[in-house]
Design an enzyme around this catalytic site. Structure first.
Site, mmCIF file in Angstrom:
data_model
loop_
_atom_site.group_PDB
_atom_site.id
_atom_site.type_symbol
_atom_site.label_atom_id
_atom_site.label_comp_id
_atom_site.label_asym_id
_atom_site.label_seq_id
_atom_site.Cartn_x
_atom_site.Cartn_y
_atom_site.Cartn_z
ATOM 1 N N ASP A 166 40.587 -21.121 -14.301
ATOM 2 C CA ASP A 166 39.969 -21.753 -13.132
ATOM 3 C C ASP A 166 38.795 -20.896 -12.680
ATOM 4 O O ASP A 166 38.821 -19.666 -12.825
ATOM 5 C CB ASP A 166 40.984 -21.880 -11.993
ATOM 6 C CG ASP A 166 42.035 -22.951 -12.254
ATOM 7 O OD1 ASP A 166 41.731 -23.919 -12.966
ATOM 8 O OD2 ASP A 166 43.150 -22.811 -11.729
ATOM 9 N N ASP A 216 40.312 -30.285 -13.892
ATOM 10 C CA ASP A 216 40.922 -30.752 -12.645
ATOM 11 C C ASP A 216 40.062 -31.828 -11.977
ATOM 12 O O ASP A 216 40.583 -32.816 -11.454
ATOM 13 C CB ASP A 216 41.130 -29.581 -11.682
ATOM 14 C CG ASP A 216 42.054 -28.517 -12.233
ATOM 15 O OD1 ASP A 216 42.936 -28.857 -13.051
ATOM 16 O OD2 ASP A 216 41.898 -27.342 -11.854
#
Length: 168
Positions: free
Chosen positions: A112, A130
């Site tokens: 991330d 995402d």
């Protein structure tokens, strides 16, 4: 699965994986770079859980749920009207799920790096996969409200099968 969904899924997956490679080249783990002060940062994180860190450290369970989700979504493709928006939605879902699944299988965590502070809230760090998953889900919710979740061909097939069974 039609070619358009596969094309959108491939594009989403490629964008996700390329962005993760670039970020890992230029940032060290937990390093943060300011893009827009007090709003947007690039912060390299390794997420061993799902959204908001739930199921942290339970990678096998998350992998199993992701594979199950991919299988279920394949079934739902044929329940929705075939149009460009829905093809994009399913492509984004597949590309996003595949991007995070690849990370989990090969690294044991998801990479991330998109880090936002919104109204003094430090939103959990996330990635392109995402974003693809969220947009795909939102597009399918919109399609459902528009009544596109019942493909005419599938409902006619069900009616035809019902008539055949009842005539015996």
């Amino acid at each position: 699965m039609n070619k358009k969904i596969l094309l959108f899924a491939t594009a989403a997956l490629a964008l996700d994986q390329i962005s993760k490679v670039i970020v890992t080249i230029f940032l060290k783990l937990n390093q943060s770079v300011t893009v827009i002060n007090n709003f947007f940062y690039l912060t390299l994180c390794h997420n061993e859980g799902a959204a908001w860190g739930i199921l942290n450290g339970n990678g096998i369970i998350i992998i199993a749920f992701t594979i199950l989700a991919i299988i279920l979504i394949y079934h739902f493709i044929y329940c929705f009207k075939q149009n460009t928006r829905n093809n994009i939605a399913f492509g984004l879902l597949y590309g996003g799920l595949a991007g995070n699944l690849i990370d989990r299988i090969f690294s044991g965590y998801v990479i991330d790096f998109l880090d936002f502070y919104i109204f003094n809230y430090d939103y959990p760090v996330f990635n392109i996969a995402d974003i693809c998953i969220v947009i795909g889900v939102l597009l399918l919710i919109y399609a459902t409200f528009k009544g596109e979740d019942e493909n005419v061909n599938n409902s006619n097939r069900r009616k035809h099968k019902t008539r055949q069974v009842s005539s015996k």
